[in-house]
Scaffold this motif. Structure first.
Motif, PDB file in Angstrom:
ATOM      1  N   THR A 194      49.294  38.972  41.158  1.00  0.00           N
ATOM      2  CA  THR A 194      48.483  38.037  41.728  1.00  0.00           C
ATOM      3  C   THR A 194      47.292  38.141  41.179  1.00  0.00           C
ATOM      4  N   LEU A 195      46.469  39.089  40.997  1.00  0.00           N
ATOM      5  CA  LEU A 195      44.964  39.128  40.689  1.00  0.00           C
ATOM      6  C   LEU A 195      44.970  38.513  39.052  1.00  0.00           C
ATOM      7  N   ILE A 196      46.040  38.959  38.392  1.00  0.00           N
ATOM      8  CA  ILE A 196      45.812  38.385  36.964  1.00  0.00           C
ATOM      9  C   ILE A 196      46.189  36.967  37.088  1.00  0.00           C
ATOM     10  N   GLU A 197      46.884  36.290  37.762  1.00  0.00           N
ATOM     11  CA  GLU A 197      47.192  34.892  37.984  1.00  0.00           C
ATOM     12  C   GLU A 197      45.946  34.140  38.354  1.00  0.00           C
ATOM     13  N   ALA A 198      45.478  34.870  39.491  1.00  0.00           N
ATOM     14  CA  ALA A 198      44.216  34.349  40.312  1.00  0.00           C
ATOM     15  C   ALA A 198      43.134  34.167  39.263  1.00  0.00           C
ATOM     16  N   ARG A 199      42.763  35.218  38.432  1.00  0.00           N
ATOM     17  CA  ARG A 199      41.754  35.335  37.515  1.00  0.00           C
ATOM     18  C   ARG A 199      41.842  34.171  36.514  1.00  0.00           C
ATOM     19  N   GLN A 200      43.290  33.957  36.047  1.00  0.00           N
ATOM     20  CA  GLN A 200      43.395  32.957  35.079  1.00  0.00           C
ATOM     21  C   GLN A 200      43.020  31.525  35.938  1.00  0.00           C
ATOM     22  N   ARG A 201      43.103  31.363  37.009  1.00  0.00           N
ATOM     23  CA  ARG A 201      42.619  30.228  37.661  1.00  0.00           C
ATOM     24  C   ARG A 201      41.372  30.064  38.252  1.00  0.00           C
ATOM     25  N   ASP A 202      40.383  31.102  37.670  1.00  0.00           N
ATOM     26  CA  ASP A 202      39.020  31.011  37.928  1.00  0.00           C
ATOM     27  C   ASP A 202      38.703  31.384  39.404  1.00  0.00           C
ATOM     28  N   ALA A 203      39.574  32.476  39.854  1.00  0.00           N
ATOM     29  CA  ALA A 203      39.214  32.832  41.269  1.00  0.00           C
ATOM     30  C   ALA A 203      38.423  34.056  41.057  1.00  0.00           C
ATOM     31  N   ARG A 204      37.601  34.583  42.084  1.00  0.00           N
ATOM     32  CA  ARG A 204      36.798  35.693  42.071  1.00  0.00           C
ATOM     33  C   ARG A 204      37.472  36.832  42.775  1.00  0.00           C
ATOM     34  N   ILE A 205      37.606  37.882  42.218  1.00  0.00           N
ATOM     35  CA  ILE A 205      37.983  39.109  42.728  1.00  0.00           C
ATOM     36  C   ILE A 205      37.113  40.193  43.322  1.00  0.00           C
ATOM     37  N   VAL A 206      37.406  40.620  44.358  1.00  0.00           N
ATOM     38  CA  VAL A 206      36.210  41.497  45.092  1.00  0.00           C
ATOM     39  C   VAL A 206      37.031  42.766  45.645  1.00  0.00           C
ATOM     40  N   PHE A 207      36.402  43.859  45.285  1.00  0.00           N
ATOM     41  CA  PHE A 207      37.127  45.007  45.679  1.00  0.00           C
ATOM     42  C   PHE A 207      36.239  46.076  46.060  1.00  0.00           C
ATOM     43  N   ASP A 208      36.524  46.704  47.555  1.00  0.00           N
ATOM     44  CA  ASP A 208      35.906  47.790  48.432  1.00  0.00           C
ATOM     45  C   ASP A 208      36.674  49.080  48.044  1.00  0.00           C
ATOM     46  N   ASN A 209      36.285  50.017  47.081  1.00  0.00           N
ATOM     47  CA  ASN A 209      36.884  51.050  46.948  1.00  0.00           C
ATOM     48  C   ASN A 209      37.338  51.879  48.106  1.00  0.00           C
ATOM     49  N   ASN A 210      36.860  52.220  49.198  1.00  0.00           N
ATOM     50  CA  ASN A 210      37.417  52.921  50.275  1.00  0.00           C
ATOM     51  C   ASN A 210      38.662  53.633  49.939  1.00  0.00           C
ATOM     52  N   TYR A 211      38.056  54.962  49.343  1.00  0.00           N
ATOM     53  CA  TYR A 211      39.096  56.055  48.991  1.00  0.00           C
ATOM     54  C   TYR A 211      39.677  56.669  50.335  1.00  0.00           C
ATOM     55  N   ARG A 212      40.890  56.920  50.605  1.00  0.00           N
ATOM     56  CA  ARG A 212      41.335  57.727  51.843  1.00  0.00           C
ATOM     57  C   ARG A 212      42.181  58.660  51.087  1.00  0.00           C
ATOM     58  N   PRO A 213      41.873  59.952  50.892  1.00  0.00           N
ATOM     59  CA  PRO A 213      42.863  60.908  50.073  1.00  0.00           C
ATOM     60  C   PRO A 213      44.064  60.817  50.902  1.00  0.00           C
ATOM     61  N   ARG A 214      44.116  61.062  52.240  1.00  0.00           N
ATOM     62  CA  ARG A 214      45.531  61.550  52.966  1.00  0.00           C
ATOM     63  C   ARG A 214      46.484  60.022  52.824  1.00  0.00           C
ATOM     64  N   LEU A 215      45.995  58.846  52.244  1.00  0.00           N
ATOM     65  CA  LEU A 215      47.232  57.761  52.047  1.00  0.00           C
ATOM     66  C   LEU A 215      47.601  57.953  50.997  1.00  0.00           C
ATOM     67  N   TRP A 216      47.369  58.942  50.116  1.00  0.00           N
ATOM     68  CA  TRP A 216      47.843  58.978  48.799  1.00  0.00           C
ATOM     69  C   TRP A 216      48.647  60.484  48.576  1.00  0.00           C
ATOM     70  N   ALA A 217      49.732  60.093  47.704  1.00  0.00           N
ATOM     71  CA  ALA A 217      50.629  61.242  47.370  1.00  0.00           C
ATOM     72  C   ALA A 217      49.952  62.473  46.683  1.00  0.00           C
ATOM     73  N   SER A 218      49.092  61.781  45.577  1.00  0.00           N
ATOM     74  CA  SER A 218      48.226  62.462  44.992  1.00  0.00           C
ATOM     75  C   SER A 218      46.941  62.048  44.577  1.00  0.00           C
ATOM     76  N   ILE A 219      46.107  62.613  44.009  1.00  0.00           N
ATOM     77  CA  ILE A 219      44.701  62.054  43.473  1.00  0.00           C
ATOM     78  C   ILE A 219      45.035  61.245  42.158  1.00  0.00           C
ATOM     79  N   GLU A 220      46.157  61.708  41.361  1.00  0.00           N
ATOM     80  CA  GLU A 220      46.333  61.247  40.010  1.00  0.00           C
ATOM     81  C   GLU A 220      47.056  59.804  40.465  1.00  0.00           C
ATOM     82  N   GLU A 221      47.969  59.658  41.327  1.00  0.00           N
ATOM     83  CA  GLU A 221      48.578  58.369  41.862  1.00  0.00           C
ATOM     84  C   GLU A 221      47.444  57.212  42.137  1.00  0.00           C
ATOM     85  N   ALA A 222      46.399  57.808  43.141  1.00  0.00           N
ATOM     86  CA  ALA A 222      45.421  56.818  43.354  1.00  0.00           C
ATOM     87  C   ALA A 222      44.510  56.335  42.117  1.00  0.00           C
TER      88      ALA A 222
END
Length: 310
Positions: free
Chosen positions: A161-189
Motif C-alpha cells: 500500500t505504501l509503495i502504491e500510495a507513493r506512486q500516486r504522490d501521497a505523503r507517508i508519515v512514520f512515528d518510530n514508537n519501538y516497543r520490544p515486547r511486541l516483537w519476537a526479536s530485535i532482528e525481526e523489528a
C-alpha cells in the motif's frame, strides 16, 4: 523530494493506521478506571482537533462487534474522525491493557492483545476495498506499533500500500514508537522498520527508541542513517530537551516549553507529532511546526491521561 507542506489539496485527507485498546487504570484503592488508548489513535484525535476544517482524518483499524468497540467508535465520531475504514469483526474484541502505578509514581503496563481484532486488519476479505482505497489519501500515517500488531502478512499488505500510495504522490508519515515486547526479536523489528523506511517522507522519531532499536551512538548518527535512506524530513523528539530537525538539507533546533509540574507524560510524543503534522499541512515551516508540537505536548503532560479535554 516529497515534503509534507507541498501537498496540493487545501483540505488534505489523512488516514492513520493502528490500534486502539481498552485501557484500565489501577487506582490506589484497588478500583479500575476504564478508558481507551493507542498511539496512532491519540495522534488522530489531536490531529483532528488541530486541523479543524483544514483537513479530514480517518482511522484505519479492526475492532470487534462488542460494546467496547461501539463506545470507541462513538468517541472517535465525536472527535470528527471518520469511521469508514474501521472494520468490525464478528466475535472479536479489541486489545486491553492495564496501568499500575507504584508508590514512587513509576508505571507498569500489562497487556492482553495477542488475539485483538487488529491483528487481522489487513488480512480479512473486508480489508480488500480498504487497502484499495488507502493509496488515494493525501497522507498515510503509521507507527512502529502499527508494524508490530499487524504481523507478517499485514506488514506485507501495508508495504504494498505504501509503495502504491507513493506512486500516486501521497505523503507517508512514520512515528518510530519501538516497543520490544511486541516483537519476537530485535532482528525481526529491524527488518520490518527497514522495509518501510525508504518510502517515508516525514519521520517523527524518539531518540531513545532509535538507540534501543538500532544502537545509534548519538543524534548525528541517526540523521546520517536517515540521510542515507533518503528521508526528506526527520524530527528527533527528545522529551524535555529541544527537538532536532533535518529538512531539505537544513538543520533546526527548537527548544521545548518548560512545564512547572508534569502530571502524566502519556501521549506527549503522540500529541507533538499531531501538532507538528497539522502545522506542516497548513503551510507552517519546520520550526513553526515544532513550536506547535511543543505547545500541545506541554499542555498534555499537565493533565492525567492521553487525551485532554477539548
Amino acid at each position: 523530494m516529497n515534503t509534507i507542506n507541498t501537498l496540493g489539496p487545501n483540505t488534505p485527507r489523512i488516514a492513520l493506521i493502528g490500534e486502539c485498546m481498552i485501557e484500565l487504570q489501577h487506582r490506589a484503592d484497588g478500583s479500575l478506571q476504564q478508558s481507551f488508548g493507542g498511539d496512532t489513535l491519540n495522534t488522530a484525535v489531536y490531529l483532528s482537533r488541530e486541523l479543524g476544517t483544514a483537513g479530514s482524518v480517518d482511522y484505519v483499524t479492526a475492532l470487534g462487534d462488542d460494546s467496547f468497540s461501539d463506545a470507541m467508535c462513538r468517541s472517535w465520531s465525536d472527535e470528527n474522525i471518520g469511521l469508514g475504514m474501521v472494520q468490525r469483526l464478528p466475535g472479536r474484541l479489541p486489545g486491553l491493557y492495564c496501568i499500575q502505578t507504584d508508590a514512587a509514581g513509576e508505571r507498569r503496563f500489562l497487556y492482553w492483545r495477542n488475539e485483538a481484532a487488529v491483528r487481522d486488519c489487513f488480512t480479512t476479505p473486508a480489508a480488500t476495498p480498504i487497502l484499495a482505497a488507502l493509496p488515494d489519501y493525501d497522507v498515510l500515517y503509521f507507527s512502529g506499533i502499527t508494524l508490530a500488531v499487524l504481523g507478517v502478512k499485514g506488514r506485507e499488505k501495508l508495504l504494498e500500500t505504501l509503495i502504491e500510495a507513493r506512486q500516486r504522490d501521497a505523503r507517508i508519515v512514520f512515528d518510530n514508537n519501538y516497543r520490544p515486547r511486541l516483537w519476537a526479536s530485535i532482528e525481526e523489528a529491524r527488518a520490518a522498520y527497514r522495509s518501510v523506511l525508504p518510502y517515508v517522507d516525514l519521520a517523527l522519531l524518539t531518540v531513545d527508541d532509535e538507540q534501543a532499536l538500532f544502537h545509534f551512538a548519538d543524534c548525528e548518527a541517526v540523521f546520517e542513517a536517515y540521510e542515507q535512506i533518503g528521508t526528506p524530513e526527520v524530527v528527533l523528539k527528545r522529551g524535555a530537551e529541544a527537538c532536532l530537525i533535518r529538512c531539505a538539507g537544513e538543520s533546526f533546533k527548537v527548544p521545548a516549553q518548560k512545564v512547572e509540574q508534569v502530571v502524566d507524560t502519556t501521549a506527549a510524543g503522540d500529541s507533538f507529532s499531531a501538532a507538528y503534522l497539522a502545522s506542516r499541512l497548513k503551510g507552517g515551516s519546520p520550526v513553526e511546526a515544532a513550536e506547535a508540537g511543543h505547545r500541545l505536548a506541554s499542555r498534555v503532560i499537565q493533565v492525567p491521561g492521553a487525551l485532554i479535554p477539548r
